[in-house]
Design a protein around this motif. Structure first.
Motif, PDB file in Angstrom:
ATOM      1  N   UNK A  37       0.814  -1.215   0.000  1.00  0.00           N
ATOM      2  CA  UNK A  37       0.000   0.000   0.000  1.00  0.00           C
ATOM      3  C   UNK A  37       0.847   1.264   0.000  1.00  0.00           C
ATOM      4  N   UNK A  38       2.002   1.199   0.609  1.00  0.00           N
ATOM      5  CA  UNK A  38       2.852   2.390   0.670  1.00  0.00           C
ATOM      6  C   UNK A  38       3.284   2.822  -0.722  1.00  0.00           C
ATOM      7  N   UNK A  42      -1.917   8.003  -3.144  1.00  0.00           N
ATOM      8  CA  UNK A  42      -2.809   8.327  -2.031  1.00  0.00           C
ATOM      9  C   UNK A  42      -4.271   8.092  -2.398  1.00  0.00           C
ATOM     10  N   UNK A  43      -4.672   8.480  -3.591  1.00  0.00           N
ATOM     11  CA  UNK A  43      -6.072   8.323  -3.996  1.00  0.00           C
ATOM     12  C   UNK A  43      -6.477   6.849  -3.999  1.00  0.00           C
ATOM     13  N   UNK A  44      -5.584   5.970  -4.421  1.00  0.00           N
ATOM     14  CA  UNK A  44      -5.881   4.534  -4.432  1.00  0.00           C
ATOM     15  C   UNK A  44      -5.994   4.011  -3.006  1.00  0.00           C
ATOM     16  N   UNK A  49      -9.330   2.109   1.463  1.00  0.00           N
ATOM     17  CA  UNK A  49      -9.806   2.303   2.835  1.00  0.00           C
ATOM     18  C   UNK A  49     -11.318   2.493   2.841  1.00  0.00           C
ATOM     19  N   UNK A  50     -11.847   3.214   1.879  1.00  0.00           N
ATOM     20  CA  UNK A  50     -13.298   3.393   1.789  1.00  0.00           C
ATOM     21  C   UNK A  50     -14.000   2.058   1.568  1.00  0.00           C
TER      22      UNK A  50
END
Length: 100
Positions: A37-38, A42-44, A49-50
């Protein structure tokens, strides 16, 4: 009372997460692993997370509905019990009248 309900749901949900059903485990496996994930934009990461939040909210909503149904069944049983007690009192009263 709402805070008590929310706390119970929170505890129940936390306990249920420890014993995740197969479909939630599969969904979790489909998501990107934490170390990967790092490297994602950021948008992905926000979208992932959503998605996770949506899954948790669906499960919480299902638990709330189940709880609501249990409470309704309990209320119905209490009403039935009250009716039976009243019938029992009437029968005892009639029997005592009969004995006099």
């Amino acid at each position: 009372m709402d805070s008590e309900l929310e706390e119970r749901l929170r505890v129940a949900f936390r306990d249920k997460l420890r014993l995740l059903p197969a479909e939630l485990r599969a969904a979790r496996d489909r998501t990107v692993r934490a170390r990967d994930r790092a490297a994602l934009p950021l948008s992905t990461r926000v979208l992932l997370k959503r998605r996770e939040v949506a899954e948790v909210e669906r499960e919480l909503q299902n638990q709330r509905q189940e709880f609501q149904q249990r409470m309704q069944r309990l209320a119905q049983r209490r009403q039935q019990l009250a009716r039976r007690q009243e019938q029992h009192r009437d029968a005892v009263h009639r029997f005592e009248s009969f004995l006099k």
